[in-house]
Motif scaffolding. Structure first.
Motif, mmCIF file in Angstrom:
data_model
loop_
_atom_site.group_PDB
_atom_site.id
_atom_site.type_symbol
_atom_site.label_atom_id
_atom_site.label_comp_id
_atom_site.label_asym_id
_atom_site.label_seq_id
_atom_site.Cartn_x
_atom_site.Cartn_y
_atom_site.Cartn_z
ATOM 1 N N THR A 257 45.505 53.962 43.636
ATOM 2 C CA THR A 257 44.277 54.214 44.393
ATOM 3 C C THR A 257 43.158 53.291 43.937
ATOM 4 O O THR A 257 42.447 52.699 44.757
ATOM 5 C CB THR A 257 43.848 55.687 44.208
ATOM 6 N N VAL A 258 42.997 53.151 42.633
ATOM 7 C CA VAL A 258 41.958 52.265 42.100
ATOM 8 C C VAL A 258 42.205 50.821 42.522
ATOM 9 O O VAL A 258 41.277 50.095 42.905
ATOM 10 C CB VAL A 258 41.895 52.378 40.561
ATOM 11 N N ALA A 259 43.473 50.403 42.476
ATOM 12 C CA ALA A 259 43.803 49.047 42.893
ATOM 13 C C ALA A 259 43.475 48.825 44.361
ATOM 14 O O ALA A 259 42.958 47.765 44.747
ATOM 15 C CB ALA A 259 45.284 48.774 42.639
ATOM 16 N N ALA A 260 43.757 49.821 45.200
ATOM 17 C CA ALA A 260 43.455 49.694 46.629
ATOM 18 C C ALA A 260 41.955 49.591 46.873
ATOM 19 O O ALA A 260 41.501 48.819 47.733
ATOM 20 C CB ALA A 260 44.040 50.885 47.398
ATOM 21 N N VAL A 261 41.166 50.354 46.136
ATOM 22 C CA VAL A 261 39.701 50.276 46.277
ATOM 23 C C VAL A 261 39.204 48.878 45.905
ATOM 24 O O VAL A 261 38.358 48.289 46.601
ATOM 25 C CB VAL A 261 39.015 51.346 45.403
ATOM 26 N N ALA A 262 39.715 48.340 44.807
ATOM 27 C CA ALA A 262 39.320 46.992 44.402
ATOM 28 C C ALA A 262 39.668 45.973 45.469
ATOM 29 O O ALA A 262 38.876 45.058 45.775
ATOM 30 C CB ALA A 262 40.001 46.628 43.081
#
Length: 442
Positions: A283-288
């Protein structure tokens, strides 16, 4: 008496149409991402979760990609003949049917192997439908944008594709935290597919409000139209553009599906990180990825597509293996940084490709040629990449096999692409549409 020309869309109408078009990539990438994020649950539901269940489930996911080129040829022809908008309406309808069908498909405890067979058929239908989606939307946005802003406008398709992935991984993470593993494997994953079906169904009425692009209208009304299939025309006169489309998409697909979509599954296979934690990292990677995408799209307008591709290729080559090493470390900051280092350049490549690939084609056959080149590469290097990466890890015993595979694709496809690529960022679309060097029209 002469018939007055049909007035074009107003600026407000054009912006509304572009927003509706860009939203379509949310649904497409939610659909194809969710399958891989809940692959463990699907394996337990349809194949009893035995040793080969996950590999078989990933193969089903890849099977949907096999039908993308078939859908690309059909919808590409329709998009060049009856319009960009009409083909996108049909594809959204089929996607809704496929997602709903998977959501309600009985598992192996009820119908045995036939549940898996049903999922296979519906994945193929979904793959056929999305043969029109991402390529059609990129074509639509490039043809609707102002000159000098095509990179930024088309990058919203890439950004929204990452929104779709974010919804998929975020929804998976939320349910994994709220439900037990047994509940997730039994019925929780079905909620995620039902949400996708509702999103796809919502696209059908929305797309009816889209204006057709002026580029398509001019081609349709042109007296020079010989009636020849746009696909045949583009393959005959436009092989270099189709090849460039394939090479750009090969790199983008391998980087995206290995370095973003497959990360939670990879962590579950190679580390002691829990399923919910791996989904959180995804999820964090997708936000970035979402944050950087429009900035990279705008940068490609300012500095050109080829320079951005070159920089991103070097970044992916240099950071992929170290990032996978960071993923294998722990569940803290190191793994989080590793996920970000994988996601950002992969998303950047998609951002540049969103405008760069349509610009390789003239107006005649743009939808058809791009759909075939892009979707063929997506089959070989997108849907198959998680399967191939898992197989390579089993065969070689190396947890870094996905990294080496991604690096290999960059070298084999990315380097020749940089030499074949035509820089079009600084040219008006009207010149690209009628460039005799690209496509001699008789």
């Amino acid at each position: 008496m002469t018939t007055p020309p049909t007035p074009g869309p107003t600026p407000d109408s054009r912006r509304r149409s572009m927003v509706v078009a860009a939203f379509g990539t949310v649904v497409e990438w939610y659909d194809f991402s969710i399958f891989f994020y809940v692959s463990a649950s699907l394996a337990a539901t349809f194949f009893d979760g035995d040793d080969s269940a996950l590999l078989l489930t990933l193969a089903l996911g890849a099977a949907g990609f096999v039908f993308r080129p078939v859908g690309a040829m059909v919808f590409g022809h329709l998009g060049d003949r009856i319009g960009r908008r009409s083909s996108l309406v049909v594809s959204a309808s089929l996607m809704a049917v496929a997602l709903l069908g998977i959501a309600v498909m009985p598992g192996s405890d009820t119908v045995g192997i036939w549940g898996g067979v049903g999922v296979l058929v519906l994945r193929c239908l979904a793959g056929f439908a999305v043969g029109a989606e991402y390529t059609g939307i990129m074509v639509y946005l490039v043809e609707s944008a102002r000159d000098g802003r095509r990179g930024l406008a088309a990058s919203w398709a890439a950004a929204n594709s990452e929104v779709g992935s974010l919804l998929a991984v975020g929804g998976s993470y939320l349910l994994s935290r709220l439900l037990t593993t047994e509940d997730m494997d039994t019925w929780g994953w079905r909620i995620l597919f039902l949400v996708g079906a509702l999103l796809a169904a919502a696209m059908v009425p929305l797309r009816r409000f889209m204006d057709e692009t002026e580029t398509f209208t001019r081609v349709r009304d042109s007296p020079a139209d010989t009636g020849t299939s746009p696909l045949i025309t583009v393959l005959r006169h436009h092989p270099r553009a189709v090849l460039v489309s394939f090479l750009v998409s090969a790199v983008g697909s391998a980087a995206y599906f290995l370095n973003i979509t497959n990360v939670p599954t990879y962590l579950g296979q190679t580390t002691e990180i829990t399923g919910s934690t791996s989904l959180w990292l995804g999820t964090v990677a997708a936000v970035a990825a979402i944050i950087v995408t429009p900035f990279i799209g705008a940068a490609s307008d300012r500095f050109g597509r080829r320079p951005l591709f070159a920089v991103l290729a070097v970044v992916i080559l240099v950071t992929t293996l170290p990032a996978y090493m960071m993923l294998s470390g722990d569940a803290g900051t190191t793994a989080l940084l590793g996920a970000a280092f994988l996601a950002v350049p992969a998303a950047g490549w998609s951002a540049v490709a969103a405008s760069a690939v349509p610009e390789q084609f003239t107006a005649v056959g743009r939808f058809s040629g791009m759909a075939v080149g892009y979707n063929t590469a997506t089959v070989l290097f997108g849907g198959l990449s998680p399967f191939v990466a898992t197989w390579l890890m089993d065969v070689t015993g190396s947890v870094y096999a996905p990294a080496w595979y991604a690096v290999g694709v960059i070298l084999v496809a990315g380097v020749p692409m940089l030499f074949l690529f035509r820089e079009q960022a600084d040219r008006p679309l009207s010149e690209v549409n009628s460039d005799s060097e690209l496509l001699p029209v008789t």
